[in-house]
Design a protein around this motif. Sequence first.
Motif, PDB file in Angstrom:
ATOM      1  N   ILE B 131       0.822  -1.219   0.000  1.00  0.00           N
ATOM      2  CA  ILE B 131       0.000   0.000   0.000  1.00  0.00           C
ATOM      3  C   ILE B 131       0.854   1.267   0.000  1.00  0.00           C
ATOM      4  O   ILE B 131       0.835   2.036  -0.964  1.00  0.00           O
ATOM      5  CB  ILE B 131      -1.002   0.039   1.177  1.00  0.00           C
ATOM      6  N   ILE B 132       1.636   1.508   1.096  1.00  0.00           N
ATOM      7  CA  ILE B 132       2.456   2.719   1.186  1.00  0.00           C
ATOM      8  C   ILE B 132       3.445   2.776   0.014  1.00  0.00           C
ATOM      9  O   ILE B 132       3.622   3.833  -0.597  1.00  0.00           O
ATOM     10  CB  ILE B 132       3.261   2.714   2.513  1.00  0.00           C
ATOM     11  N   GLY B 133       4.065   1.644  -0.275  1.00  0.00           N
ATOM     12  CA  GLY B 133       5.063   1.608  -1.349  1.00  0.00           C
ATOM     13  C   GLY B 133       4.512   2.099  -2.676  1.00  0.00           C
ATOM     14  O   GLY B 133       4.989   3.091  -3.220  1.00  0.00           O
ATOM     15  N   PRO B 134       3.472   1.442  -3.188  1.00  0.00           N
ATOM     16  CA  PRO B 134       2.932   1.891  -4.473  1.00  0.00           C
ATOM     17  C   PRO B 134       2.351   3.310  -4.424  1.00  0.00           C
ATOM     18  O   PRO B 134       2.353   4.003  -5.426  1.00  0.00           O
ATOM     19  CB  PRO B 134       1.836   0.876  -4.778  1.00  0.00           C
ATOM     20  N   MET B 135       1.882   3.716  -3.245  1.00  0.00           N
ATOM     21  CA  MET B 135       1.321   5.065  -3.161  1.00  0.00           C
ATOM     22  C   MET B 135       2.418   6.122  -3.269  1.00  0.00           C
ATOM     23  O   MET B 135       2.315   7.075  -4.025  1.00  0.00           O
ATOM     24  CB  MET B 135       0.613   5.262  -1.818  1.00  0.00           C
ATOM     25  N   PHE B 136       3.458   5.956  -2.416  1.00  0.00           N
ATOM     26  CA  PHE B 136       4.413   7.056  -2.263  1.00  0.00           C
ATOM     27  C   PHE B 136       5.808   6.785  -2.805  1.00  0.00           C
ATOM     28  O   PHE B 136       6.577   7.701  -2.997  1.00  0.00           O
ATOM     29  CB  PHE B 136       4.533   7.431  -0.781  1.00  0.00           C
ATOM     30  N   PHE B 137       6.168   5.543  -3.013  1.00  0.00           N
ATOM     31  CA  PHE B 137       7.571   5.279  -3.361  1.00  0.00           C
ATOM     32  C   PHE B 137       7.738   4.671  -4.746  1.00  0.00           C
ATOM     33  O   PHE B 137       8.717   4.010  -5.033  1.00  0.00           O
ATOM     34  CB  PHE B 137       8.230   4.400  -2.293  1.00  0.00           C
ATOM     35  N   GLN B 138       6.752   4.871  -5.587  1.00  0.00           N
ATOM     36  CA  GLN B 138       6.916   4.442  -6.974  1.00  0.00           C
ATOM     37  C   GLN B 138       6.624   5.614  -7.895  1.00  0.00           C
ATOM     38  O   GLN B 138       5.801   5.542  -8.794  1.00  0.00           O
ATOM     39  CB  GLN B 138       5.991   3.255  -7.272  1.00  0.00           C
ATOM     40  N   GLN B 139       7.312   6.721  -7.598  1.00  0.00           N
ATOM     41  CA  GLN B 139       7.084   7.936  -8.380  1.00  0.00           C
ATOM     42  C   GLN B 139       8.394   8.369  -9.038  1.00  0.00           C
ATOM     43  O   GLN B 139       9.469   7.962  -8.616  1.00  0.00           O
ATOM     44  CB  GLN B 139       6.606   9.075  -7.459  1.00  0.00           C
ATOM     45  N   ASP B 140       8.274   9.261 -10.024  1.00  0.00           N
ATOM     46  CA  ASP B 140       9.485   9.786 -10.648  1.00  0.00           C
ATOM     47  C   ASP B 140      10.048  10.941  -9.815  1.00  0.00           C
ATOM     48  O   ASP B 140       9.396  11.459  -8.909  1.00  0.00           O
ATOM     49  CB  ASP B 140       9.203  10.233 -12.091  1.00  0.00           C
ATOM     50  N   ILE B 141      11.270  11.340 -10.168  1.00  0.00           N
ATOM     51  CA  ILE B 141      11.996  12.307  -9.334  1.00  0.00           C
ATOM     52  C   ILE B 141      11.297  13.667  -9.262  1.00  0.00           C
ATOM     53  O   ILE B 141      11.332  14.351  -8.233  1.00  0.00           O
ATOM     54  CB  ILE B 141      13.442  12.467  -9.843  1.00  0.00           C
ATOM     55  N   MET B 142      10.597  14.056 -10.351  1.00  0.00           N
ATOM     56  CA  MET B 142       9.981  15.383 -10.359  1.00  0.00           C
ATOM     57  C   MET B 142       8.865  15.486  -9.320  1.00  0.00           C
ATOM     58  O   MET B 142       8.609  16.553  -8.778  1.00  0.00           O
ATOM     59  CB  MET B 142       9.430  15.718 -11.754  1.00  0.00           C
ATOM     60  N   VAL B 143       8.193  14.367  -9.051  1.00  0.00           N
ATOM     61  CA  VAL B 143       7.150  14.380  -8.023  1.00  0.00           C
ATOM     62  C   VAL B 143       7.762  14.780  -6.676  1.00  0.00           C
ATOM     63  O   VAL B 143       7.230  15.627  -5.959  1.00  0.00           O
ATOM     64  CB  VAL B 143       6.476  12.997  -7.925  1.00  0.00           C
ATOM     65  N   TYR B 144       8.922  14.161  -6.375  1.00  0.00           N
ATOM     66  CA  TYR B 144       9.560  14.488  -5.088  1.00  0.00           C
ATOM     67  C   TYR B 144      10.123  15.900  -5.091  1.00  0.00           C
ATOM     68  O   TYR B 144      10.036  16.621  -4.100  1.00  0.00           O
ATOM     69  CB  TYR B 144      10.650  13.458  -4.774  1.00  0.00           C
ATOM     70  N   LEU B 145      10.685  16.303  -6.255  1.00  0.00           N
ATOM     71  CA  LEU B 145      11.208  17.671  -6.329  1.00  0.00           C
ATOM     72  C   LEU B 145      10.099  18.699  -6.140  1.00  0.00           C
ATOM     73  O   LEU B 145      10.311  19.754  -5.536  1.00  0.00           O
ATOM     74  CB  LEU B 145      11.909  17.896  -7.670  1.00  0.00           C
ATOM     75  N   SER B 146       8.901  18.383  -6.649  1.00  0.00           N
ATOM     76  CA  SER B 146       7.805  19.350  -6.505  1.00  0.00           C
ATOM     77  C   SER B 146       7.432  19.501  -5.032  1.00  0.00           C
ATOM     78  O   SER B 146       7.092  20.591  -4.580  1.00  0.00           O
ATOM     79  CB  SER B 146       6.590  18.923  -7.335  1.00  0.00           C
ATOM     80  N   ILE B 147       7.545  18.397  -4.270  1.00  0.00           N
ATOM     81  CA  ILE B 147       7.239  18.481  -2.834  1.00  0.00           C
ATOM     82  C   ILE B 147       8.319  19.305  -2.129  1.00  0.00           C
ATOM     83  O   ILE B 147       8.031  20.161  -1.283  1.00  0.00           O
ATOM     84  CB  ILE B 147       7.120  17.070  -2.228  1.00  0.00           C
ATOM     85  N   VAL B 148       9.584  19.070  -2.537  1.00  0.00           N
ATOM     86  CA  VAL B 148      10.666  19.894  -1.987  1.00  0.00           C
ATOM     87  C   VAL B 148      10.415  21.363  -2.308  1.00  0.00           C
ATOM     88  O   VAL B 148      10.577  22.253  -1.457  1.00  0.00           O
ATOM     89  CB  VAL B 148      12.037  19.445  -2.565  1.00  0.00           C
TER      90      VAL B 148
END
Lengths: 511, 305
Positions: B131-148
Amino acid sequence: MADTPLLRLRGVTKAYPAVLANDAVDLDVMPGEIHAVLGENGAGKSTLVKIIYGSVRPDAGTVEWRGQQVDMQSPLKARDLGIGMVFQHFSLFETLTAAENISLAVPGSIAELSERIRAASAQFGLDVEPDSRVQAMTVGERQRIEILRCILQEPKLIIMDEPTSVLPPQGIAKLFETLRRLASEGIGIIFISHKLDEIKALCDTATVMRGGRVVGVVDAKVEDARSLTRLMIGRDIAAPSHAAQRGDGHAVLEAAGLNYTPLDPFAPALKDISLTLRSGQITGIAGVSGNGQDALTRALAGEILQGPQDAGTIALDGVALGADTPDQRREKGLHFVPEERLGRGAVPIHTLSENAGLTTHHAGLVNWGMVKLGKRRALAQETIDAMDVRCGGPDATAQSLSGGNLQKFIVGRELALRPKVLIASQPTWGVDVGAAAAIRQKLIDLRDEGAAILIVSEEIEEIFEICDTIQVMFRGRLSPPVQVQTTSIDDVGLAMAGDFDALALKECAHV
Amino acid sequence: MDVLIFIVSGTLAAATALIFAAMGELVAEKSGVLNLGIEGMMATGAAMGFVALSLSGSYTVGFLAAAVLGCLLSMIHAVLTLVFRADQTASGLAIGILGLGLSSAIGKRYEGRTVEGLPELDFGPLSDIPIIGPMFFQQDIMVYLSIVLIFVTWYVVTRTKLGLVIRAIGESPENAHALGLKVRLVRAGCVGFGGAMAGIGGAYMSTAYTPLWAEGMIAGRGWIVVALTVFGTWIVPRVAFGAYLFGSMSLLELSIQAFGWNIPSQAMSVMPYVVTIIMLAVISRNLAFIRLNSPASLGAVLKIS
């Protein structure tokens, strides 16, 4: 060293399309000197100050700073040299705190600055709370921040543009004390004003300006108010004649229990205002601006309408008109001269005759929906003649007139309709001395014809000069009325700071 | 549960383009410059990013090219409004239209082509958590950069001297000028940042979210960004919330269609727009709050010499 002026201007000239604002102006300010620049509105004081502070470039002339010629190209340059400025209409940011405002001009973290602010407030008697937001502050507090910001930049020269216009009398004394202390530390101060008594009380030297030129550099302590006036205006001004009260004094306009909460949460609310305007009387409302005067005049004039559920009442000759629009109220004889001439009192790009028609169309100017242009023009011309408005005739645009002349026109336009009640907000604000005297005389004449008049003014001297009764506004509340003869400027000053008892005691003592 | 995973993971991706562009627009507006050309800048970024990626094979080159071109477009807006004192609304609209035209010119020969989408980051065991994995940890780098970017923008605007200067200039450029602040320079910087972020947001659409170039693929997201900024009352967390709300609504629309519920597709397609605007309008009714956060000089012609 003492012979080198801090600031020396020679032959400074600045021309605008319509007017020569500064014509070969010379000015010398020594360290530790409090130097007044005195003149009427439009004499060129503001332009001169802007040139010194770098926000306007002169067409000709030189500026020397401590013996060196400099090119004052921007406010940044002026600040780097050590010139600080306290603006007339403050340059604070409303949404920021006091400390944040100061940090924009003074290096250092907010925490460090807060310490320095507290230290400097204690040293100069300028009470400022670093963490509070400017938005909720009174004008006095705002000015203290502005001055503190200036002091913390450690300037050699401070320019103060009409600093007393926003202060109650007691605040002025405190400000002067601060300025003297600064001067004793060797800081030069340029003090811009048109109030003679203040200049005599505070300043060493006065440079008097008229029509863009320096007409005299005098010792402020030696000259008296009369000689300064003559220098400043070029002639003597007659005080308005103030005959005893006329009319039968019956209540014309009665407002009771007015409450109003503005949409803007930082604007003052009206709290249980009751007010009676009587025939043949001028009532003056004193108070530092921003205490609800604006909402009160809007409520009386009809710019704020009363809803059916609102508690208070406004009645003209006993008939309620709280729900009437400004136009309907004018038709019934209640007229209003707002504070802002351009935009609210008159449409800037319209001609005087069009502007005359805006409020006078009930006076037989309209026939089957068509405006009688000839009659409107004649009415504008009559107003121009009656009020001695200096302009290019009824076809001149409102914005082409000087402030004083436009104000005379706007007041005249309302007077032409023989108002039963006239409400005037700051009728002589930013108006030259001659025009102000003319407007005040016209208001007194109207009173003598039996009209009821309400004047809202920040200038306490004006209120004492022309009003019969005084009421003071503070934080949305209105003090009970007092007769002008039974009170003093000091008592009204105390009431302006919130102490209504200072007035009430006098009222009882003289009844 | 699959639907939930689909919606949450999809929301993060769907909101990413909006987050980039909205943070940029928020900074520009905080300094007092309204940029209505965001739609065009995103479209140009999308086309440029796609073309640069196709030619170079490098995502970095793609995003950089999009950012540079978005920034250049916004500089036209900055010069027009700050130097020539043009009306911000008119200038922004004109540049938006210019950007849309530019995007179709750049992408003309690539119309309908596809690229390989931006790969997901590999978080190792984290990605495998149920659940958590596919939700939050299977994204591309830009998704995380946008949160940063959300956190950085929030920190800079509310906690730093630079943010204080930007807010001050946004409230009163005249007062800021009188204090010796460099009004034009700061505003130009903010507008340029906004343009660059809009470019990146656009490029994310064409190289990661739906890795293809088609004219008009930004489909009004630039306007949503403008609305998010205003209805989010220029507060970073609210604007970000709006972006995620919009993202989740557009995912919900897809899921409902997948369920085969009989709701007209037109009604479904307007839902993200309507719900986002209503939600933000409802949470931003506090006038005192708005006055504290709205840049008072927004949209006004610069009056300093």
